[in-house]
Design an enzyme around this catalytic site. Sequence first.
Site, PDB file in Angstrom:
ATOM      1  N   GLU A   1       0.662  -1.272   0.567  1.00 53.25           N
ATOM      2  CA  GLU A   1      -0.002  -0.146  -0.422  1.00 53.25           C
ATOM      3  C   GLU A   1       0.939   1.973  -0.271  1.00 53.25           C
ATOM      4  O   GLU A   1       0.325   2.921  -0.805  1.00 53.25           O
ATOM      5  CB  GLU A   1      -1.116   0.242   1.114  1.00 53.25           C
ATOM      6  CG  GLU A   1      -2.373  -1.190   0.811  1.00 53.25           C
ATOM      7  CD  GLU A   1      -1.705  -2.451   1.957  1.00 53.25           C
ATOM      8  OE1 GLU A   1       0.120  -2.293   1.949  1.00 53.25           O
ATOM      9  OE2 GLU A   1      -2.463  -3.268   2.097  1.00 53.25           O
TER      10      GLU A   1
ATOM     11  N   CYS B   1      -0.711  -0.723   7.060  1.00 51.05           N
ATOM     12  CA  CYS B   1      -1.422   0.059   6.197  1.00 51.05           C
ATOM     13  C   CYS B   1      -2.935   0.318   6.294  1.00 51.05           C
ATOM     14  O   CYS B   1      -2.959   1.574   5.118  1.00 51.05           O
ATOM     15  CB  CYS B   1      -1.077  -1.196   5.131  1.00 51.05           C
ATOM     16  SG  CYS B   1       0.480  -1.249   4.741  1.00 51.05           S
TER      17      CYS B   1
HETATM   18  C1  AOF Z   1      -0.732  -5.686   4.156  1.00 54.86           C
HETATM   19  N1  AOF Z   1      -0.093  -5.467   2.603  1.00 54.86           N
HETATM   20  O1  AOF Z   1       1.761  -6.122   1.117  1.00 54.86           O
HETATM   21  C2  AOF Z   1       1.860  -7.080   2.888  1.00 54.86           C
HETATM   22  C3  AOF Z   1       1.167  -6.809   3.639  1.00 54.86           C
HETATM   23  O2  AOF Z   1       5.774  -9.214   9.571  1.00 54.86           O
HETATM   24  P1  AOF Z   1       5.468  -7.638   8.690  1.00 54.86           P
HETATM   25  O3  AOF Z   1       5.215  -6.898  10.059  1.00 54.86           O
HETATM   26  O4  AOF Z   1       5.642  -7.355   7.328  1.00 54.86           O
HETATM   27  O5  AOF Z   1       4.126  -8.393   8.806  1.00 54.86           O
HETATM   28  C4  AOF Z   1       4.278  -9.621   7.896  1.00 54.86           C
HETATM   29  C5  AOF Z   1       2.440  -9.498   8.284  1.00 54.86           C
HETATM   30  O6  AOF Z   1       1.938  -8.576   7.355  1.00 54.86           O
HETATM   31  C6  AOF Z   1       2.050 -10.747   7.298  1.00 54.86           C
HETATM   32  O7  AOF Z   1       1.805 -11.883   8.255  1.00 54.86           O
HETATM   33  C7  AOF Z   1       0.775 -10.042   6.282  1.00 54.86           C
HETATM   34  O8  AOF Z   1      -0.480 -10.013   7.245  1.00 54.86           O
HETATM   35  C8  AOF Z   1       1.489  -8.605   6.787  1.00 54.86           C
HETATM   36  N2  AOF Z   1       1.503  -8.388   4.683  1.00 54.86           N
HETATM   37  N3  AOF Z   1      -0.469  -6.594   4.783  1.00 54.86           N
HETATM   38  O9  AOF Z   1      -1.284  -4.952   4.347  1.00 54.86           O
HETATM   39  C9  AOF Z   1       1.253  -6.368   2.066  1.00 54.86           C
HETATM   40  N4  AOF Z   1       2.297  -7.883   2.453  1.00 54.86           N
HETATM   41 ZN    ZN Z   2       1.138  -3.882   5.503  1.00 51.94          ZN
END
Ligand code: AOF
Ligand code: ZN
Length: 379
Positions: free
Chosen positions: A67, A99
């Site tokens: 995002e 996000c």
């Molecule tokens: C989103 N957008 O592009 C992705 C998401 O280790 P972190 O802090 O990056 O957290 C991982 C978690 O973030 C993953 O398990 C899923 O819940 C979310 N991924 N979320 O809004 C993204 N890749």
């Molecule tokens: Zn995110």
Amino acid sequence: MNMSIQNTVDVNQDRKFLDAALRLARKHQGLTGTNPSVACIIVANTELGAKIVGSGVTAEGGRPHAEPPALAEAGKQAKGATAYVTLEPCAHHGKTPPCAQTLIDSGVARVVTAITDPDDRVNGKGHQMLIAAGIEVTAMDGGEAAHRVMQGYMKARTSSRPFITLKMAMSETGLIGSTQEHNLKISSPTSSKQTHLQRARHDAILVGSGTALFDDPSLDCRLPGLEVRSPIRVILDEKSKLSSSAMVIGTAIKIPTIIVSPGSAPQQWREMLASNGAQHQACEMDNGRIALPELLDDLAARGIQSILVEGGARIAQSFLEEDLVDEIVVHIGGSPDEPESPDHAVYAPFTPKDLPNEFEIRQTLSFGRDTSIRLRKKN
Ligand code: AOF
Ligand code: ZN
């Protein structure tokens, strides 16, 4: 789904942009570690109609999420726009704010998502944050496309095991190779290219050391421009047979390679692996065979969320018997080679006419004279 999530305004338009986002999400499939590859497209209504003003995909390694770069590209045009996100936006603080908050701050009017995030830190909270801020949220069913791009992540998050795709090339009679002739050609070069594409989309490829020794494959992705997408190679070698002359060991310095054998494997052999850059993964044994469920737990703990199982009739049989396969891809060769003698023939545990009962056909494709079918485990 939460009752306060409203229905879509223009279903066809929503479907079109969400599908575009799902296609974009495939860009980093297999490259985002334990994070799913998510895509976000910002669509503004202009005098000329709906227009994409920003797009982003989860970065390699998993951060930044999709995002923030999409909103940064859209800038002021995000105000009043619709954000199409392939996964419910996150609600937790990581290295950056949630996000969902970034979307709220940007001024978007609507958010359309393809799948709810099963991560405990999110699971509905992302949608709720947006709704509480007055944003219209449409949680659509992303369908097969969303499932396919997110299958590794969903499986690992909900079961602590990787998503397993069993890939086999066979003839109409289930012939997959020969005990005597190396690399017997069963399917066409077009099907092989599809396999290379499949490899690029998985976190790891898995074969047995029998295949690694006999066919001496490099098990990489050799599609032009996608060479860097070669996934981790996992070789099951319960008897510690691999040597430094095997292609997979000789190239381990370039492509991450995990050799699985019991903890009791000879020290000298393990030193040979290490000096070639291959990693050793000690495994439990079950009746003289590698304990696959425990191994898959260990591989998931390493962050491997999807595995393409490519090799050997015995390995295929073991994965099927232990009920570990989620999807099967069968390339049926239209003009396969035949072994010199029928005694040399090696057969798959099933044939195209007698597919495993627990699976249903989801897709049939033609690649020249070959047919490729994709089967999914029935729910
Ligand atoms: C989103 N957008 O592009 C992705 C998401 O280790 P972190 O802090 O990056 O957290 C991982 C978690 O973030 C993953 O398990 C899923 O819940 C979310 N991924 N979320 O809004 C993204 N890749
Ligand atoms: Zn995110």
